[in-house]
Design a protein around this motif. Structure first.
Motif, mmCIF file in Angstrom:
data_model
loop_
_atom_site.group_PDB
_atom_site.id
_atom_site.type_symbol
_atom_site.label_atom_id
_atom_site.label_comp_id
_atom_site.label_asym_id
_atom_site.label_seq_id
_atom_site.Cartn_x
_atom_site.Cartn_y
_atom_site.Cartn_z
ATOM 1 N N PHE A 39 -5.166 -10.536 21.753
ATOM 2 C CA PHE A 39 -5.099 -10.781 20.140
ATOM 3 C C PHE A 39 -4.964 -9.865 19.490
ATOM 4 O O PHE A 39 -5.615 -8.616 19.724
ATOM 5 N N ARG A 40 -4.370 -9.995 18.177
ATOM 6 C CA ARG A 40 -4.386 -9.008 17.112
ATOM 7 C C ARG A 40 -4.345 -9.774 15.764
ATOM 8 O O ARG A 40 -4.199 -10.801 15.931
ATOM 9 N N LEU A 41 -4.956 -9.131 14.852
ATOM 10 C CA LEU A 41 -4.898 -9.837 13.510
ATOM 11 C C LEU A 41 -3.529 -9.366 12.697
ATOM 12 O O LEU A 41 -3.283 -8.035 12.727
ATOM 13 N N VAL A 42 -2.987 -9.986 11.666
ATOM 14 C CA VAL A 42 -1.957 -9.402 10.898
ATOM 15 C C VAL A 42 -2.657 -10.066 9.517
ATOM 16 O O VAL A 42 -3.419 -10.911 9.490
ATOM 17 N N PHE A 43 -2.122 -9.413 8.343
ATOM 18 C CA PHE A 43 -2.741 -9.656 7.202
ATOM 19 C C PHE A 43 -1.769 -9.745 6.169
ATOM 20 O O PHE A 43 -0.933 -9.121 5.925
ATOM 21 N N GLN A 44 -1.991 -11.027 5.419
ATOM 22 C CA GLN A 44 -0.999 -11.294 4.340
ATOM 23 C C GLN A 44 -1.587 -11.104 3.006
ATOM 24 O O GLN A 44 -2.653 -11.641 2.586
ATOM 25 N N PRO A 45 -0.789 -10.347 2.098
ATOM 26 C CA PRO A 45 -1.306 -10.079 0.966
ATOM 27 C C PRO A 45 -1.352 -11.325 -0.110
ATOM 28 O O PRO A 45 -0.611 -12.296 -0.080
ATOM 29 N N GLN A 46 -2.492 -11.159 -1.017
ATOM 30 C CA GLN A 46 -2.675 -12.397 -2.116
ATOM 31 C C GLN A 46 -2.726 -11.552 -3.451
ATOM 32 O O GLN A 46 -3.373 -10.720 -3.497
ATOM 33 N N ILE A 47 -1.798 -12.133 -4.216
ATOM 34 C CA ILE A 47 -2.037 -11.390 -5.471
ATOM 35 C C ILE A 47 -2.312 -12.106 -6.660
ATOM 36 O O ILE A 47 -2.204 -13.379 -6.610
ATOM 37 N N ASN A 48 -2.804 -11.585 -7.727
ATOM 38 C CA ASN A 48 -3.109 -12.192 -8.973
ATOM 39 C C ASN A 48 -2.035 -12.222 -9.639
ATOM 40 O O ASN A 48 -1.092 -11.374 -9.999
ATOM 41 N N ILE A 49 -1.386 -13.616 -10.007
ATOM 42 C CA ILE A 49 0.014 -13.964 -10.516
ATOM 43 C C ILE A 49 0.069 -13.193 -12.046
ATOM 44 O O ILE A 49 1.143 -12.623 -12.139
ATOM 45 N N ILE A 260 6.080 -12.060 -1.436
ATOM 46 C CA ILE A 260 5.383 -10.873 -1.644
ATOM 47 C C ILE A 260 5.482 -10.121 -0.517
ATOM 48 O O ILE A 260 5.864 -8.783 -0.399
ATOM 49 N N SER A 261 5.085 -10.599 0.652
ATOM 50 C CA SER A 261 5.031 -9.896 1.933
ATOM 51 C C SER A 261 4.996 -10.970 2.937
ATOM 52 O O SER A 261 4.170 -11.939 2.847
ATOM 53 N N MET A 270 -1.934 -0.622 4.679
ATOM 54 C CA MET A 270 -2.340 0.647 3.586
ATOM 55 C C MET A 270 -0.978 1.123 2.770
ATOM 56 O O MET A 270 -1.132 1.119 1.739
ATOM 57 N N ALA A 271 -0.092 1.289 3.769
ATOM 58 C CA ALA A 271 0.989 1.747 3.003
ATOM 59 C C ALA A 271 1.826 0.696 2.059
ATOM 60 O O ALA A 271 2.204 1.002 1.018
ATOM 61 N N PHE A 272 1.851 -0.562 2.632
ATOM 62 C CA PHE A 272 2.178 -1.815 1.633
ATOM 63 C C PHE A 272 1.262 -1.863 0.426
ATOM 64 O O PHE A 272 1.990 -1.678 -0.569
ATOM 65 N N TYR A 273 0.023 -1.609 0.468
ATOM 66 C CA TYR A 273 -1.171 -1.837 -0.446
ATOM 67 C C TYR A 273 -0.736 -1.011 -1.462
ATOM 68 O O TYR A 273 -0.762 -1.152 -2.679
ATOM 69 N N GLN A 274 -0.610 0.428 -1.025
ATOM 70 C CA GLN A 274 -0.525 1.670 -2.116
ATOM 71 C C GLN A 274 0.675 1.465 -2.796
ATOM 72 O O GLN A 274 0.810 1.858 -4.107
ATOM 73 N N SER A 275 1.823 1.345 -2.157
ATOM 74 C CA SER A 275 3.096 1.147 -2.685
ATOM 75 C C SER A 275 3.349 0.031 -3.676
ATOM 76 O O SER A 275 3.833 -0.005 -4.960
ATOM 77 N N TRP A 276 2.683 -1.139 -3.355
ATOM 78 C CA TRP A 276 2.751 -2.303 -4.082
ATOM 79 C C TRP A 276 2.063 -1.972 -5.491
ATOM 80 O O TRP A 276 2.390 -2.380 -6.741
ATOM 81 N N MET A 277 0.680 -1.468 -5.164
ATOM 82 C CA MET A 277 -0.137 -1.217 -6.514
ATOM 83 C C MET A 277 0.780 -0.447 -7.377
ATOM 84 O O MET A 277 0.878 -0.390 -8.607
ATOM 85 N N ALA A 278 1.169 0.798 -6.792
ATOM 86 C CA ALA A 278 1.710 1.916 -7.802
ATOM 87 C C ALA A 278 2.904 1.222 -8.333
ATOM 88 O O ALA A 278 3.266 1.194 -9.545
ATOM 89 N N ARG A 279 3.838 0.484 -7.738
ATOM 90 C CA ARG A 279 4.795 -0.037 -8.467
ATOM 91 C C ARG A 279 4.552 -1.074 -9.404
ATOM 92 O O ARG A 279 5.134 -1.332 -10.409
ATOM 93 N N HIS A 280 3.463 -1.542 -9.498
ATOM 94 C CA HIS A 280 2.799 -2.362 -10.393
ATOM 95 C C HIS A 280 1.894 -1.873 -11.288
ATOM 96 O O HIS A 280 1.239 -2.415 -12.297
ATOM 97 N N GLY A 281 1.972 -0.355 -11.648
ATOM 98 C CA GLY A 281 1.125 0.280 -12.426
ATOM 99 C C GLY A 281 -0.318 0.325 -12.215
ATOM 100 O O GLY A 281 -0.953 0.423 -13.166
ATOM 101 N N MET A 282 -0.807 0.304 -10.756
ATOM 102 C CA MET A 282 -2.148 0.428 -10.599
ATOM 103 C C MET A 282 -2.574 1.425 -9.698
ATOM 104 O O MET A 282 -1.666 1.899 -8.907
#
Ligand code: C2E
Ligand code: CA
Ligand code: CA
Ligand code: CA
Length: 282
Positions: A39-49, A260-261, A270-282
């Motif tokens: 087994f392994r886990l995958v993680f799907q992002p949830q955003i504040n609209i 979103i993803s 980690m890479a997704f999180y950081q690039s998404w947040m940067a792309r949206h000014g956070m």
């Protein structure tokens, strides 16, 4: 007509046998999947609209068997429930999600909610309270960033048990969400007693945006209900910009979906999180 009927019947029986065999085999393989590290886990992002910030990660289980290949959770979770294996598997999921979440927070990521699916069987028979308490303590993951997703049918099995379990989970600080909202028994009156934080609008309604006017009205009603009861509302299965903009116009709080993803392996988060947040000014 008689012959055809007979034939149909025989065919049905044969399919059932194949199914049963397959099920037995899968159940047996499932029994050794944890110890064999399948087994392994995958993680799907949830955003504040509104802000576009990533506010959560839903953990979804994946099973890769060395010979059978990838087996979908829609197929094996029901078998795990039937056989009682959902209890050790569910334990593995919560533990792994908390362990991973703690690692991300320690690395300076987030914080964001880590959401975990809890099946009916696990909620009703698995000492979920003791388990969650033990795992939070063992992993050091902060309780208020752990969200448990239940389905309505799981909660309605034994209402008194559900109410008291929910109360005790909440006193640990854990957040609770009702998954696939709108598809179950729609126990609106129990929402007052089940003090959950969040409703997840089922993806079948979201898929219908722009196609089926009734689905849109159901989404509108769920969001309104959320406002009245002061619950967060998240839409899942968001695949198009049009769906997202419609949900935004209806004042839905959060969104999750392929737009979103797709669910990501932990190593890619980690890479997704950081690039998404940067792309949206956070
Ligand atoms: P769910 O909890 O409703 O999870 C949402 C499912 O929709 C996931 O399928 C996810 O990959 C998929 N999805 C996400 N975004 C989109 C989208 O934009 N479009 C479409 N078409 N699908 C999308 P998955 O991972 O195959 O899981 C299926 C179901 O299996 C889950 O439904 C959940 O009920 C169950 N499940 C998955 N992981 C676990 C687990 O760890 N424990 C338990 N008890 N059940 C699990
Ligand atoms: Ca879910
Ligand atoms: Ca769902
Ligand atoms: Ca679902």
């Amino acid at each position: 007509a008689k012959a055809a009927g007979k034939n149909t019947c025989r065919q049905f029986t044969e399919d059932m046998n194949v199914d049963a065999l397959d099920k037995l085999k899968l159940k047996a393989l499932l029994g050794t999947a944890i110890e064999n590290d399948e087994f392994r886990l995958v993680f799907q992002p949830q955003i504040n609209i509104e802000t576009k910030a990533i506010v959560g990660a839903e953990a979804l289980i994946r099973w890769r068997h060395p010979e059978q290949g990838e087996i979908s959770p829609a197929r094996f979770i029901p078998l795990a429930e039937e056989s009682g294996l959902i209890v050790p598997i569910g334990r593995w999921v919560i533990e792994e999600a908390c362990r991973q979440g703690k690692q991300w927070f320690d690395a300076g990521l987030g914080p964001f909610v880590v959401a975990v699916n809890v099946s009916a069987q696990q909620f009703n028979n698995g000492d979920i309270l003791g388990l969650v308490e033990e795992i939070l303590y063992g992993t050091g993951f902060p309780a208020h960033y752990l969200e448990l997703e239940f389905t309505e049918s799981g909660l309605l099995n034994d209402i008194c048990h559900s109410i008291s379990t929910i109360e005790q989970l909440k006193s640990l600080g854990v957040k609770l969400a009702i998954d696939d909202f709108g598809t179950g028994y729609s126990s609106l009156s129990y929402l007052k007693q089940f003090k959950v934080e969040k409703l997840k609008i089922d993806q079948s309604f979201v898929r219908d945006i722009g196609v089926n006017a009734e689905s849109l009205e159901i989404i509108r009603a769920i969001i309104q209900l959320g406002k009245t009861l002061r619950l967060e509302v998240i839409a899942e299965g968001v695949e198009t910009e049009n769906q997202l903009q419609t949900l935004r116009a209806l004042d839905c709080n959060e969104a999750q979906g392929y737009l979103i993803s797709k669910p990501l392996p932990a190593a890619d988060w980690m890479a997704f999180y950081q690039s998404w947040m940067a792309r949206h000014g956070m």
